[in-house]
Write a protein that holds these residues in place. Structure first.
Motif, PDB file in Angstrom:
ATOM      1  N   UNK A 107       0.807  -1.234   0.000  1.00 23.46           N
ATOM      2  CA  UNK A 107       0.000   0.000   0.000  1.00 23.46           C
ATOM      3  C   UNK A 107       0.832   1.272   0.000  1.00 23.46           C
ATOM      4  N   UNK A 108       0.342   2.264  -0.762  1.00 24.24           N
ATOM      5  CA  UNK A 108       0.878   3.621  -0.683  1.00 24.24           C
ATOM      6  C   UNK A 108      -0.289   4.522  -0.338  1.00 24.24           C
ATOM      7  N   UNK A 109      -0.182   5.270   0.754  1.00 25.76           N
ATOM      8  CA  UNK A 109      -1.253   6.211   1.090  1.00 25.76           C
ATOM      9  C   UNK A 109      -0.745   7.624   0.837  1.00 25.76           C
ATOM     10  N   UNK A 110      -1.433   8.348  -0.031  1.00 26.74           N
ATOM     11  CA  UNK A 110      -1.012   9.718  -0.337  1.00 26.74           C
ATOM     12  C   UNK A 110      -1.983  10.686   0.327  1.00 26.74           C
ATOM     13  N   UNK A 111      -1.424  11.597   1.134  1.00 25.78           N
ATOM     14  CA  UNK A 111      -2.244  12.646   1.759  1.00 25.78           C
ATOM     15  C   UNK A 111      -2.032  13.921   0.977  1.00 25.78           C
ATOM     16  N   UNK A 112      -3.094  14.415   0.384  1.00 20.49           N
ATOM     17  CA  UNK A 112      -2.958  15.611  -0.436  1.00 20.49           C
ATOM     18  C   UNK A 112      -4.306  16.297  -0.549  1.00 20.49           C
ATOM     19  N   UNK A 113      -4.329  17.394  -1.348  1.00 11.40           N
ATOM     20  CA  UNK A 113      -5.582  18.145  -1.425  1.00 11.40           C
ATOM     21  C   UNK A 113      -6.647  17.376  -2.203  1.00 11.40           C
ATOM     22  N   UNK A 114      -6.326  16.968  -3.431  1.00 13.82           N
ATOM     23  CA  UNK A 114      -7.375  16.366  -4.267  1.00 13.82           C
ATOM     24  C   UNK A 114      -6.946  14.991  -4.770  1.00 13.82           C
ATOM     25  N   UNK A 115      -7.927  14.215  -5.219  1.00 11.42           N
ATOM     26  CA  UNK A 115      -7.650  12.893  -5.776  1.00 11.42           C
ATOM     27  C   UNK A 115      -6.790  13.014  -7.046  1.00 11.42           C
ATOM     28  N   UNK A 116      -7.118  14.012  -7.874  1.00  8.85           N
ATOM     29  CA  UNK A 116      -6.358  14.181  -9.130  1.00  8.85           C
ATOM     30  C   UNK A 116      -4.885  14.419  -8.806  1.00  8.85           C
ATOM     31  N   UNK A 117      -4.674  15.285  -7.826  1.00 10.03           N
ATOM     32  CA  UNK A 117      -3.308  15.587  -7.421  1.00 10.03           C
ATOM     33  C   UNK A 117      -2.588  14.290  -6.972  1.00 10.03           C
ATOM     34  N   UNK A 118      -3.303  13.477  -6.188  1.00 11.32           N
ATOM     35  CA  UNK A 118      -2.711  12.228  -5.687  1.00 11.32           C
ATOM     36  C   UNK A 118      -2.337  11.309  -6.850  1.00 11.32           C
ATOM     37  N   UNK A 119      -3.236  11.192  -7.828  1.00 12.55           N
ATOM     38  CA  UNK A 119      -2.967  10.283  -8.950  1.00 12.55           C
ATOM     39  C   UNK A 119      -1.802  10.797  -9.789  1.00 12.55           C
ATOM     40  N   UNK A 120      -1.732  12.128  -9.946  1.00 14.76           N
ATOM     41  CA  UNK A 120      -0.611  12.684 -10.713  1.00 14.76           C
ATOM     42  C   UNK A 120       0.702  12.434  -9.983  1.00 14.76           C
ATOM     43  N   UNK A 121       0.659  12.619  -8.669  1.00 12.34           N
ATOM     44  CA  UNK A 121       1.891  12.382  -7.880  1.00 12.34           C
ATOM     45  C   UNK A 121       2.284  10.911  -7.916  1.00 12.34           C
ATOM     46  N   UNK A 122       1.292  10.038  -7.886  1.00 16.06           N
ATOM     47  CA  UNK A 122       1.577   8.595  -7.910  1.00 16.06           C
ATOM     48  C   UNK A 122       2.287   8.226  -9.221  1.00 16.06           C
ATOM     49  N   UNK A 123       1.831   8.862 -10.301  1.00 16.26           N
ATOM     50  CA  UNK A 123       2.588   8.790 -11.546  1.00 16.26           C
ATOM     51  C   UNK A 123       2.374   7.570 -12.418  1.00 16.26           C
ATOM     52  N   UNK A 124       1.465   6.672 -12.051  1.00 18.39           N
ATOM     53  CA  UNK A 124       1.178   5.511 -12.904  1.00 18.39           C
ATOM     54  C   UNK A 124      -0.323   5.346 -13.015  1.00 18.39           C
ATOM     55  N   UNK A 141     -14.591   8.600 -14.799  1.00 14.63           N
ATOM     56  CA  UNK A 141     -14.641   8.608 -16.263  1.00 14.63           C
ATOM     57  C   UNK A 141     -13.693   9.682 -16.823  1.00 14.63           C
ATOM     58  N   UNK A 142     -13.708  10.865 -16.176  1.00 13.77           N
ATOM     59  CA  UNK A 142     -12.812  11.936 -16.629  1.00 13.77           C
ATOM     60  C   UNK A 142     -11.350  11.516 -16.455  1.00 13.77           C
ATOM     61  N   UNK A 143     -11.068  10.876 -15.322  1.00 19.44           N
ATOM     62  CA  UNK A 143      -9.683  10.434 -15.067  1.00 19.44           C
ATOM     63  C   UNK A 143      -9.248   9.412 -16.104  1.00 19.44           C
ATOM     64  N   UNK A 144     -10.201   8.593 -16.527  1.00 23.43           N
ATOM     65  CA  UNK A 144      -9.894   7.583 -17.548  1.00 23.43           C
ATOM     66  C   UNK A 144      -9.534   8.281 -18.865  1.00 23.43           C
ATOM     67  N   UNK A 145     -10.304   9.341 -19.171  1.00 23.12           N
ATOM     68  CA  UNK A 145     -10.007  10.075 -20.413  1.00 23.12           C
ATOM     69  C   UNK A 145      -8.640  10.748 -20.338  1.00 23.12           C
ATOM     70  N   UNK A 146      -8.251  11.155 -19.107  1.00 24.97           N
ATOM     71  CA  UNK A 146      -6.932  11.799 -18.937  1.00 24.97           C
ATOM     72  C   UNK A 146      -5.798  10.778 -18.873  1.00 24.97           C
ATOM     73  N   UNK A 147      -6.139   9.502 -18.896  1.00 23.98           N
ATOM     74  CA  UNK A 147      -5.105   8.458 -18.852  1.00 23.98           C
ATOM     75  C   UNK A 147      -4.634   8.141 -17.443  1.00 23.98           C
ATOM     76  N   UNK A 148      -5.279   8.709 -16.415  1.00 24.65           N
ATOM     77  CA  UNK A 148      -4.850   8.426 -15.042  1.00 24.65           C
ATOM     78  C   UNK A 148      -5.453   7.123 -14.528  1.00 24.65           C
TER      79      UNK A 148
END
Ligand SMILES: Cc1cc2nc3c(=O)[nH]c(=O)nc-3n(C[C@H](O)[C@H](O)[C@H](O)COP(=O)(O)OP(=O)(O)OC[C@H]3O[C@@H](n4cnc5c(N)ncnc54)[C@H](O)[C@@H]3O)c2cc1C
Ligand code: SF4
Length: 535
Positions: A107-124, A141-148
Motif C-alpha cells: 500500500x501507498x497512502x497519499x495525503x494531499x488536497x485532491x484525488x487528481x493531485x494524488x494520482x498525478x503524484x503517484x505517476x502511474x 470517467x474523466x480520469x480515464x479520459x486523462x489516462x490516469x
C-alpha cells in the motif's frame, strides 16, 4: 444456474487466532460470475489498484488482485467539502489508515488536497472499481479520459451485480421490495428448501414488531462489539483537531468496526449474542438502550470491509444450527439481502435526478437546531433523544431515523434535498448511494410513491406504542390541542390536511382523511401548528 456460496462454517476453516479468516482468503464476490469481468487485456498485469474509502475489503483488493500494489488517498478537499459528523470523518480516516497498515508493503497512502493531485503524484495509471455515486463515477470517467485510470471494474461490494438488477427491473414502473427480496432469496439460495422458503413463509414482519418490554430500561442482551482504539485512532483524533474542520456532532470513542478483522468480530458477536433478539424488538425504541439488538454493521458494510453475503450466510447458519429463531434470522437477512441491496440498485436505476423530486412540494428549510444536532433545544422527548444519539454517536437505529426524525421532517415539510444532504453528512454510515431512496423515497414520500406505498407519517400514538419516551415527555401523545399537545399527534393532522387529496386517493391512507374530517377542533389544531415554534 444458482451458485451455492461456501457456507459460513466451511469458510471458517481459515479461522485465525481471533477466530476468523484472514482477509486474503478468496472473496465471495470473486465466486460470482457477474463480478468476474476480466481486466482489459491492454492493461498491464502489474497495474496498481486504487481503493476508494468505501472499498477497503478483501473482496476488492484480494483474490485476482492480491498481487497488485494498492493506492489509497486521503483528500483534504473531500474532508472539507461538507459539514460532516466528526465521528464519521474519524471512521473514514481510521479505515483508510488501518487498510494501509494491514496491506503493508503493497500500500501507498497519499495525503494531499485532491484525488487528481494524488494520482498525478503517484505517476502511474491505476485500476479502480466502479465508485458508489454518480458524481464519483463521472469523476472516474474523466480520469480515464486523462489516462490516469487504466480500467474500471464492477463494484464487488454488493451481492447482486448491477446488470442483473437491471434485468430484473426490466420495464417495471412500480417497485416493491418484497418482490425483489424473494428473488434475492431464490437467487442466492438463502433460507430456502428447494423452491420454497424455509418455514413456508417469506415474511416474519408480524412477529418482528413488538413494543419495548415493560418494566425494563434496556433489553437483556450482551453489549455490542466495541473496537479497541489504537495508535492510528489517536493520530486520527489529533489530526482532526489540528485541521479545524467545520464538523457537526461530538467527538467520542470509536464504536464501529473499520477493518475486515474488526468487522468479523463485530459480526460474530452479533450472531452469537444478539441475533436471537434482533427481530422481536426491531421496531422498538428504548430511551436507555441506544443499540438494542441492532447489529451496528452498517459502517463496516458501507466501508466495504464486510461483504453482505458473509453477514447473510452467518445468520442463516445460526438458524440452521438452532442458535437463533427463524423470525429473527429472516428479519435480519431481509434488511441486508433485501432492503440494503434494493436501495443500492434503485439509486442507480432511478437516476441522478431522483434526489431532486419533490412531489409533496416540501420547502421548509432545515431549522438551525436540527442542522446543528442541538438536542438541548428540543422538548419532545422522542425527538430530543434521537438528536442526542446522533450528536453523540453519529448513529440512530432505523425506527428513530424513519419514525421519529423522518416523520417529524415529513410532517413539517422539510426540503427533501436539504434533508438528504443532512442525513448523508450527519450519520456515520451515510454514503451518497444510500440516501436518496431512503430519504426522498421511503422517509419523505417525495417521489409520489415510486418506492413506498404510503407516506411514513404517524402521530404520537404510534411512538407511544413503540417507545418508552412518552411517559417522560412534557407533551401528551393523546392531545392534539393545548400547551401539552404532542407535536407528532397535532403535526400528523396538519400533514393529513395538507395532503388530503393524495391521501384520500390511496386505499391505505383514505381512512386517515375520513377520521380527520370528523375532528371538531381541526381548525384550531391547524392554527396551533402553523404558529408552533417549539418542539
Ligand atoms: C431516513 C433514513 C436514513 C437512513 N440512512 C442510512 C445511511 O445513511 N446508511 C445506512 O447504511 N443505512 C441507512 N438507513 C437504513 C438503516 O436505518 C440503517 O442501515 C441502520 O439503522 C444501521 O444500523 P445497524 O447496522 O445496526 O442496522 P440493523 O438494524 O442491524 O440492520 C442490518 C443492516 O441492514 C441494512 N439496512 C437495513 N435497512 C436498510 C436501508 N433502508 N437502507 C440501507 N441499508 C439497510 C444495513 O446495512 C444494516 O446494517 C436509513 C434509513 C432511513 C429510514
Ligand atoms: S408525547 Fe409526543 S413528543 Fe412526547 S415523546 Fe411521545 S410522541 Fe414524542
Amino acid at each position: 444456474m444458482i451458485t451455492r456460496w461456501p457456507t459460513w462454517s466451511a469458510r471458517c476453516e481459515w479461522r485465525d487466532a481471533a477466530g476468523y479468516r484472514s482477509p486474503t482468503t478468496p472473496s465471495v464476490g470473486d465466486a460470482h460470475s457477474g463480478y468476474h469481468r476480466r481486466v482489459n487485456r491492454s492493461v498491464r498485469d502489474d497495474t496498481p489498484l486504487w481503493l476508494f474509502a468505501d472499498q477497503l475489503g478483501p473482496v476488492v483488493h484480494g483474490g485476482e488482485h492480491a498481487h497488485r500494489e494498492v493506492l489509497l488517498v486521503e483528500s483534504t478537499a473531500a474532508l472539507r467539502k461538507r459539514r460532516y459528523h466528526r465521528q464519521k470523518l474519524h471512521l473514514v480516516l481510521s479505515a483508510l489508515r488501518h487498510a494501509e497498515r494491514d496491506l503493508g508493503d503493497r500500500a501507498t497512502l497519499i495525503r494531499t488536497d485532491s484525488y487528481t493531485d494524488a494520482l498525478e503524484r503517484f505517476g502511474r495509471p491505476v485500476l479502480v472499481h466502479q465508485p458508489t455515486s454518480f458524481a464519483a463515477e463521472r469523476f472516474v470517467h474523466r480520469l480515464q479520459q486523462q489516462g490516469l485510470v487504466a480500467d474500471v471494474l464492477p463494484t464487488p461490494t454488493f451481492a447482486l451485480p448491477r446488470a442483473e438488477f437491471e434485468e430484473w427491473a426490466g420495464n417495471r414502473t412500480r417497485f416493491r421490495m418484497e418482490d425483489f427480496y424473494r428473488e434475492q432469496r431464490r437467487r442466492f439460495d438463502i433460507l430456502m428448501n428447494g423452491a420454497d422458503p424455509v418455514g413456508n413463509r417469506w415474511n416474519y414482519d408480524e412477529e418482528n414488531r413488538e413494543s419495548p418490554p415493560k418494566k425494563q430500561k434496556a433489553l437483556d442482551v450482551p453489549a455490542p462489539y466495541r473496537p479497541r482504539e489504537d495508535d492510528i485512532d489517536e493520530q486520527v483524533r489529533s489530526d482532526l483537531d489540528r485541521m479545524s474542520l467545520d464538523t457537526v456532532g461530538a467527538d467520542g470513542p470509536r464504536l464501529f468496526a473499520v477493518t475486515p478483522n474488526e468487522a468479523r468480530r463485530a459480526l460474530s458477536r452479533f450472531i452469537d449474542h444478539r441475533l436471537p433478539t434482533f427481530g422481536r424488538w426491531e421496531d422498538a425504541i428504548m430511551g436507555e438502550d441506544w443499540a438494542m439488538s441492532h447489529s451496528l454493521l452498517s459502517v463496516p458494510l458501507n466501508l466495504g470491509v464486510l461483504h453482505p453475503l458473509d453477514a447473510v450466510h452467518a445468520a442463516e447458519q445460526a438458524y440452521r444450527d438452532g442458535r437463533a429463531p427463524l423470525a429473527a434470522v429472516e428479519g435480519f437477512i431481509r434488511q441486508i439481502l433485501g432492503w440494503r441491496e434494493y436501495m443500492w440498485h434503485l439509486y442507480w436505476h432511478f437516476g441522478e435526478e431522483y434526489v431532486d423530486t419533490n412531489k409533496l412540494a416540501a420547502t421548509t428549510p432545515l431549522p438551525d437546531w436540527w442542522a446543528d444536532l442541538d438536542a438541548d433545544a428540543v422538548t419532545a422527548e422522542c425527538l430530543r433523544h434521537a438528536l442526542l444519539g446522533l450528536r453523540d454517536r453519529g448513529w440512530n437505529h432505523h425506527i428513530q431515523r424513519l419514525m421519529v426524525l423522518g416523520n417529524h421532517a415529513l410532517q413539517r415539510g422539510y426540503h427533501p434535498r436539504q434533508l438528504t444532504e443532512w442525513y448523508a453528512t450527519a450519520y456515520v454510515d451515510g454514503f451518497r448511494w444510500v440516501m436518496p431512496t431512503n430519504v426522498v423515497g421511503m422517509s419523505q414520500h417525495a417521489d409520489g410513491g415510486r418506492l413506498a406505498t404510503k407516506p411514513y407519517a404517524a402521530g404520537g400514538a404510534y411512538i407511544n406504542r413503540m417507545s418508552d419516551h412518552c411517559g417522560d415527555c412534557a407533551y401528551d401523545p393523546k392531545k392534539r390541542l393545548g400547551d401539552d399537545a404532542c407535536p407528532f399527534t397535532a403535526g400528523y393532522w396538519d400533514f393529513v390536511n395538507r395532503h388530503r387529496e393524495l391521501l384520500e386517493h390511496n386505499n391505505r391512507t383514505r381512512r386517515a382523511v375520513q377520521t380527520m374530517d370528523r375532528l371538531k377542533d381541526l381548525d384550531a389544531v391547524l392554527e396551533q401548528e402553523r404558529t408552533r415554534s417549539q418542539f
